[in-house]
Design a protein around this motif. Structure first.
Motif, PDB file in Angstrom:
ATOM      1  N   LYS A 244      17.434  12.059  28.722  1.00 45.67           N
ATOM      2  CA  LYS A 244      16.341  11.664  29.603  1.00 45.67           C
ATOM      3  C   LYS A 244      15.724  10.349  29.130  1.00 45.67           C
ATOM      4  O   LYS A 244      15.432  10.186  27.944  1.00 45.67           O
ATOM      5  CB  LYS A 244      15.265  12.753  29.641  1.00 45.67           C
ATOM      6  CG  LYS A 244      14.109  12.450  30.596  1.00 45.67           C
ATOM      7  CD  LYS A 244      13.151  13.623  30.691  1.00 45.67           C
ATOM      8  CE  LYS A 244      11.972  13.302  31.612  1.00 45.67           C
ATOM      9  NZ  LYS A 244      12.402  12.919  32.972  1.00 45.67           N
ATOM     10  N   GLN A 408      18.155  15.864  30.220  1.00 48.01           N
ATOM     11  CA  GLN A 408      17.428  15.815  31.482  1.00 48.01           C
ATOM     12  C   GLN A 408      16.648  17.097  31.750  1.00 48.01           C
ATOM     13  O   GLN A 408      15.590  17.064  32.377  1.00 48.01           O
ATOM     14  CB  GLN A 408      18.417  15.566  32.631  1.00 48.01           C
ATOM     15  CG  GLN A 408      19.038  14.182  32.640  1.00 48.01           C
ATOM     16  CD  GLN A 408      18.073  13.115  33.112  1.00 48.01           C
ATOM     17  OE1 GLN A 408      16.999  13.409  33.632  1.00 48.01           O
ATOM     18  NE2 GLN A 408      18.443  11.861  32.928  1.00 48.01           N
ATOM     19  N   ASN A 409      17.155  18.233  31.279  1.00 46.21           N
ATOM     20  CA  ASN A 409      16.442  19.491  31.496  1.00 46.21           C
ATOM     21  C   ASN A 409      15.469  19.840  30.375  1.00 46.21           C
ATOM     22  O   ASN A 409      14.921  20.947  30.330  1.00 46.21           O
ATOM     23  CB  ASN A 409      17.439  20.643  31.718  1.00 46.21           C
ATOM     24  CG  ASN A 409      18.371  20.863  30.534  1.00 46.21           C
ATOM     25  OD1 ASN A 409      18.124  20.333  29.450  1.00 46.21           O
ATOM     26  ND2 ASN A 409      19.429  21.630  30.737  1.00 46.21           N
ATOM     27  N   ASN A 411      15.991  20.057  27.026  1.00 49.20           N
ATOM     28  CA  ASN A 411      16.505  20.672  25.805  1.00 49.20           C
ATOM     29  C   ASN A 411      16.930  19.604  24.801  1.00 49.20           C
ATOM     30  O   ASN A 411      17.478  18.565  25.191  1.00 49.20           O
ATOM     31  CB  ASN A 411      17.694  21.578  26.121  1.00 49.20           C
ATOM     32  CG  ASN A 411      17.300  22.771  26.963  1.00 49.20           C
ATOM     33  OD1 ASN A 411      16.220  23.329  26.785  1.00 49.20           O
ATOM     34  ND2 ASN A 411      18.160  23.160  27.901  1.00 49.20           N
TER      35      ASN A 411
END
Length: 453
Positions: A244, A408-409, A411
């Motif tokens: 990210k 992106q999530n 983690n």
């Protein structure tokens, strides 16, 4: 060659426990930290010698609650520091990251001072915009080059290997973890280095003009005053590892670079009561907003330049910085007993300049909303022609409280770390969020945390 992400090769030329890309402040602090906890460490650096953006800076690291502040009777705390950071960025930063940096900065300064002997002291004779306490810590010459040399000496003393002239190009990644990198040698050969942990300390993307045009077009015309090695590898690797990115429009500008000499002029020339005027000898903005915003303000003036007007009292304060003394030695800074004489030396309208300085309030607000509480400018008067510049970018990879790169999530990638300009900092989404020292703050603290692992 464009940085890329690939599956790992069948074998590596060499393998190491902790690999660090970049030998600036972030990389060297990370190396010292990793070595301290017993990690086998290798640092690779694209340049012939360690330097990076650190060497081009004033080498000042903001930190709250240090032993040096206590000795100087300066009352400060991480909470106050965090509030200052968020106030400058208008609350755009991720609070967890702000808290992490503010809480750990003082410990990093104390550690570098007591464990590694770096002779820091607090800049206690003027205030930096946005800082409610005097918390800028620097070495005697107030020079980034001195800081990088001191950190390099500490790593050499610790026996840490630094291999220069190795530019990382390929990141090997599979099953959610980093396996190593491929680096280009000066002979154009390739070395494949395997690792258990990878720390990205390779700074931002200010030296990549295509990325600058894409993400921060409002400073595209400014002088690139950063390190040419800042080509954005960390940004370009992000997609390949699912990382990210955040706040890519954030950057540190500076509107006080001597022109055409290309020497940084300390903002003390402004904060202690100096002003900027354009070629008509008139002021054009509230200089107290900060030196990062000044870059755009100055570039918007005719010929993209301005003139800093100050006096001998301020010059005496500014001489603690090696860059200022170098600017004087090269004749960039003019001095005269009268404003008319100074105006003639700078090719400014004498009457306009005199009226501008006479109109400055000795106390209170001026027409631009700047609050003056410093002595009125008096002979000898000083001036220097300046322009706006891009120093380094502040957006980058999102990291967690352990400096691990986030996907992106949200983690963490367990063995991939980032700090300094490779990571998203705490300067909000654009130049106006930059608080003095934010770059080295992120480099020092995230480097320390990433190294410990």
């Amino acid at each position: 060659m464009i940085p890329r992400v690939e599956p790992p090769p069948e074998a590596f030329d060499v393998e190491v426990e902790t690999l660090i890309i970049g030998a600036g402040a972030c990389g060297l602090i990370a190396a010292l930290s990793a070595d301290e906890v017993g990690q086998e460490v290798l640092v690779i650096e694209a340049d012939a010698t360690p330097s990076g953006s650190t060497a081009l800076s004033a080498g000042l690291i903001p930190a709250a609650g240090t032993e040096l502040q206590s000795k100087a009777s300066i009352t400060d705390s991480p909470a106050i520091f965090a509030a200052d950071i968020q106030a400058k960025a208008k609350g755009e930063n991720h609070q967890t990251l702000v808290n992490l940096l503010a809480l750990n900065a003082g410990q990093v300064i104390d550690w570098l001072t007591t464990t590694h002997g770096l002779p820091f002291s607090v800049v206690d004779d003027f205030d930096y915009p946005g800082h409610s306490r005097r918390r800028m810590h620097g070495l005697p010459t107030r020079s980034g080059l001195e800081l990088i040399d001191a950190l390099r000496s500490a790593t050499e003393k610790a026996g840490i290997d630094i291999v220069c002239q190795r530019r990382a190009e390929t990141l090997y990644f599979t099953d959610g973890k980093v396996c190593g990198i491929a680096a280009r040698r000066p002979d154009d050969g390739e070395e494949r280095i395997g690792c258990k942990r990878l720390i990205l300390a390779c700074n931002g993307f200010g030296g990549n003009r295509a990325l600058v045009a894409q993400h921060i077009p409002d400073i595209e015309t400014g002088i690139w005053f950063g390190h040419d090695g800042n080509r954005g590898e960390a940004i370009l690797w992000a997609d390949g590892v699912g990382a990210k990115l955040d706040h890519l429009g954030a950057y540190q500008g500076h509107g006080n670079v001597a022109h055409p000499h290309g020497i940084l002029i300390t903002w003390a020339t402004i904060s202690e009561g100096g002003v900027q005027v354009n070629c008509a000898g008139r002021r054009f903005w509230n200089e107290a907003q900060g030196y990062s915003e000044a870059a755009r303000a100055v570039l918007a003036q005719p010929n993209g330049e301005a003139f800093v007007i100050f006096d001998g009292r301020i010059a005496k304060i500014a001489r603690q910085f090696e860059d200022f003394k170098r600017a004087e030695a090269q004749g960039a800074i003019k001095s005269a007993e009268t404003l008319e004489a100074l105006a003639n030396m700078l090719d400014l309208p004498p009457g306009n300049l005199r009226q501008t300085i006479e109109d400055l309030p000795s106390q209170g607000l001026d027409q631009f909303g700047r609050h003056f509480e410093t002595p009125h400018l008096s002979p000898p008067f000083c001036g220097v022609r300046v322009t706006g510049a891009l120093f380094h970018t502040q957006g980058g990879l999102r990291v967690d409280e352990k400096a691990r790169v986030l996907t992106q999530n949200g983690n963490p990638i367990q063995n991939l770390f980032a700090g300094g300009g490779a990571a998203c900092g705490v300067s909000g989404s654009r130049d106006s969020g930059y608080l003095s020292g934010n770059g080295l703050l992120s480099a020092a603290v995230l480097g320390r945390i990433a190294g410990v692992g």
